[in-house]
Design a protein around this motif. Structure first.
Motif, mmCIF file in Angstrom:
data_model
loop_
_atom_site.group_PDB
_atom_site.id
_atom_site.type_symbol
_atom_site.label_atom_id
_atom_site.label_comp_id
_atom_site.label_asym_id
_atom_site.label_seq_id
_atom_site.Cartn_x
_atom_site.Cartn_y
_atom_site.Cartn_z
ATOM 1 N N ASN A 194 0.842 -1.188 0.000
ATOM 2 C CA ASN A 194 0.000 0.000 0.000
ATOM 3 C C ASN A 194 0.881 1.243 0.000
ATOM 4 N N GLU A 195 0.540 2.211 -0.847
ATOM 5 C CA GLU A 195 1.379 3.382 -1.035
ATOM 6 C C GLU A 195 1.727 4.072 0.288
ATOM 7 N N ASN A 196 3.024 4.293 0.471
ATOM 8 C CA ASN A 196 3.598 4.943 1.658
ATOM 9 C C ASN A 196 3.297 4.217 2.966
ATOM 10 N N ASP A 197 2.867 2.957 2.902
ATOM 11 C CA ASP A 197 2.633 2.155 4.104
ATOM 12 C C ASP A 197 3.854 1.259 4.295
ATOM 13 N N PHE A 198 4.867 1.805 4.958
ATOM 14 C CA PHE A 198 6.142 1.114 5.036
ATOM 15 C C PHE A 198 6.114 -0.052 6.026
ATOM 16 N N GLU A 199 5.165 -0.057 6.947
ATOM 17 C CA GLU A 199 4.949 -1.247 7.784
ATOM 18 C C GLU A 199 4.493 -2.403 6.890
ATOM 19 N N ASP A 200 3.571 -2.122 5.957
ATOM 20 C CA ASP A 200 3.108 -3.138 5.003
ATOM 21 C C ASP A 200 4.285 -3.623 4.153
ATOM 22 N N CYS A 201 5.128 -2.679 3.730
ATOM 23 C CA CYS A 201 6.325 -3.012 2.955
ATOM 24 C C CYS A 201 7.199 -3.991 3.733
ATOM 25 N N ILE A 202 7.490 -3.667 4.983
ATOM 26 C CA ILE A 202 8.350 -4.514 5.814
ATOM 27 C C ILE A 202 7.708 -5.878 6.049
ATOM 28 N N ASN A 203 6.402 -5.890 6.297
ATOM 29 C CA ASN A 203 5.696 -7.164 6.521
ATOM 30 C C ASN A 203 5.788 -8.084 5.311
ATOM 31 N N LYS A 204 5.807 -7.511 4.112
ATOM 32 C CA LYS A 204 5.893 -8.321 2.896
ATOM 33 C C LYS A 204 7.344 -8.640 2.525
ATOM 34 N N LEU A 205 8.261 -7.763 2.885
ATOM 35 C CA LEU A 205 9.673 -7.955 2.566
ATOM 36 C C LEU A 205 10.353 -8.942 3.523
ATOM 37 N N THR A 206 9.938 -8.967 4.769
ATOM 38 C CA THR A 206 10.568 -9.804 5.791
ATOM 39 C C THR A 206 10.658 -11.278 5.410
ATOM 40 N N PRO A 207 9.552 -11.927 4.983
ATOM 41 C CA PRO A 207 9.679 -13.350 4.642
ATOM 42 C C PRO A 207 10.658 -13.602 3.496
ATOM 43 N N GLU A 208 10.724 -12.674 2.555
ATOM 44 C CA GLU A 208 11.664 -12.823 1.427
ATOM 45 C C GLU A 208 13.109 -12.777 1.937
ATOM 46 N N LEU A 209 13.414 -11.801 2.787
ATOM 47 C CA LEU A 209 14.776 -11.670 3.304
ATOM 48 C C LEU A 209 15.136 -12.845 4.219
ATOM 49 N N LYS A 210 14.172 -13.322 4.993
ATOM 50 C CA LYS A 210 14.439 -14.491 5.854
ATOM 51 C C LYS A 210 14.707 -15.730 5.013
ATOM 52 N N ASP A 211 14.004 -15.858 3.887
ATOM 53 C CA ASP A 211 14.218 -16.999 2.997
ATOM 54 C C ASP A 211 15.574 -16.908 2.301
ATOM 55 N N LEU A 212 15.945 -15.710 1.864
ATOM 56 C CA LEU A 212 17.190 -15.519 1.115
ATOM 57 C C LEU A 212 18.421 -15.483 2.030
ATOM 58 N N THR A 213 18.268 -15.072 3.270
ATOM 59 C CA THR A 213 19.346 -14.928 4.259
ATOM 60 C C THR A 213 20.634 -14.320 3.685
ATOM 61 N N PRO A 214 20.550 -13.096 3.176
ATOM 62 C CA PRO A 214 21.742 -12.475 2.572
ATOM 63 C C PRO A 214 22.783 -12.064 3.610
ATOM 64 N N GLU A 215 24.038 -12.063 3.165
ATOM 65 C CA GLU A 215 25.115 -11.527 3.992
ATOM 66 C C GLU A 215 25.047 -10.000 4.006
ATOM 67 N N LYS A 216 24.712 -9.413 2.857
ATOM 68 C CA LYS A 216 24.619 -7.955 2.722
ATOM 69 C C LYS A 216 23.364 -7.604 1.936
ATOM 70 N N ILE A 217 22.757 -6.481 2.306
ATOM 71 C CA ILE A 217 21.603 -5.941 1.588
ATOM 72 C C ILE A 217 22.051 -4.619 0.982
ATOM 73 N N ILE A 218 21.981 -4.545 -0.331
ATOM 74 C CA ILE A 218 22.416 -3.354 -1.046
ATOM 75 C C ILE A 218 21.165 -2.557 -1.406
ATOM 76 N N VAL A 219 21.068 -1.350 -0.875
ATOM 77 C CA VAL A 219 19.872 -0.527 -1.037
ATOM 78 C C VAL A 219 20.185 0.660 -1.930
ATOM 79 N N GLY A 220 19.328 0.880 -2.914
ATOM 80 C CA GLY A 220 19.466 2.066 -3.763
ATOM 81 C C GLY A 220 19.197 3.313 -2.944
ATOM 82 N N TYR A 221 20.099 4.274 -3.016
ATOM 83 C CA TYR A 221 19.989 5.515 -2.253
ATOM 84 C C TYR A 221 19.710 6.641 -3.227
ATOM 85 N N PRO A 222 18.497 7.203 -3.201
ATOM 86 C CA PRO A 222 18.044 8.137 -4.235
ATOM 87 C C PRO A 222 18.521 9.573 -4.059
ATOM 88 N N LYS A 223 19.769 9.799 -4.413
ATOM 89 C CA LYS A 223 20.294 11.169 -4.369
ATOM 90 C C LYS A 223 19.722 11.971 -5.534
#
Length: 142
Positions: free
Chosen positions: A35-64
């Protein structure tokens, strides 16, 4: 479990593009809609993906901004990073911010050159942007 070394994220106001890599080849993974600008919803949907992938590093685009200053979209990215660490999904030292200027434009250009339809472009732009962010990191890390 799909353990990968790196996960690239292209964070938006209603989508997150995800790409993965073992360290050399970067692959698009998926796009998460929330849901737009609902970052709790974002985290709730992203968490299972990251737990499944178990990355050593997360590379985040930084919008300068194009002039290198930090714009209002940086606040959104910082808030999502805060939520990821606050909810113990990852540690702050596992997150690397990469300047993402031009990645969306590059993704569009690549898809236009490949004659990908506008509908498919819309579906693929976020994962391709995440892929470009992760490729930028890997190309410059060593």
């Amino acid at each position: 479990m799909n353990k990968v070394r790196y996960v690239g994220l292209d964070l938006g106001s209603k989508t997150v593009g995800i790409a993965t890599s073992q360290g050399i080849i970067v692959s698009p993974y998926k796009t998460i809609n929330f849901n737009e600008n609902d970052f709790e919803d974002c985290i709730n949907k992203l968490t299972p993906e990251l737990k499944d992938l178990t990355p050593e590093k997360i590379i985040v685009g930084y919008p300068k901004n194009m002039d290198g200053t930090l714009g209002h979209r940086v606040e959104m990215v910082e808030h999502i990073i805060y939520l990821l660490t606050e909810k113990k999904i990852c540690n702050l030292e596992d997150i690397i911010k990469i300047d993402e200027r031009l990645t969306t434009r590059m993704a569009k250009s690549i898809m236009i050159s490949a004659n990908i339809s506008r509908q498919k472009q819309k579906q693929k732009k976020d994962t391709l942007a995440a892929q470009l962010i992760l490729e930028t990191y890997l190309a410059n890390k060593g």
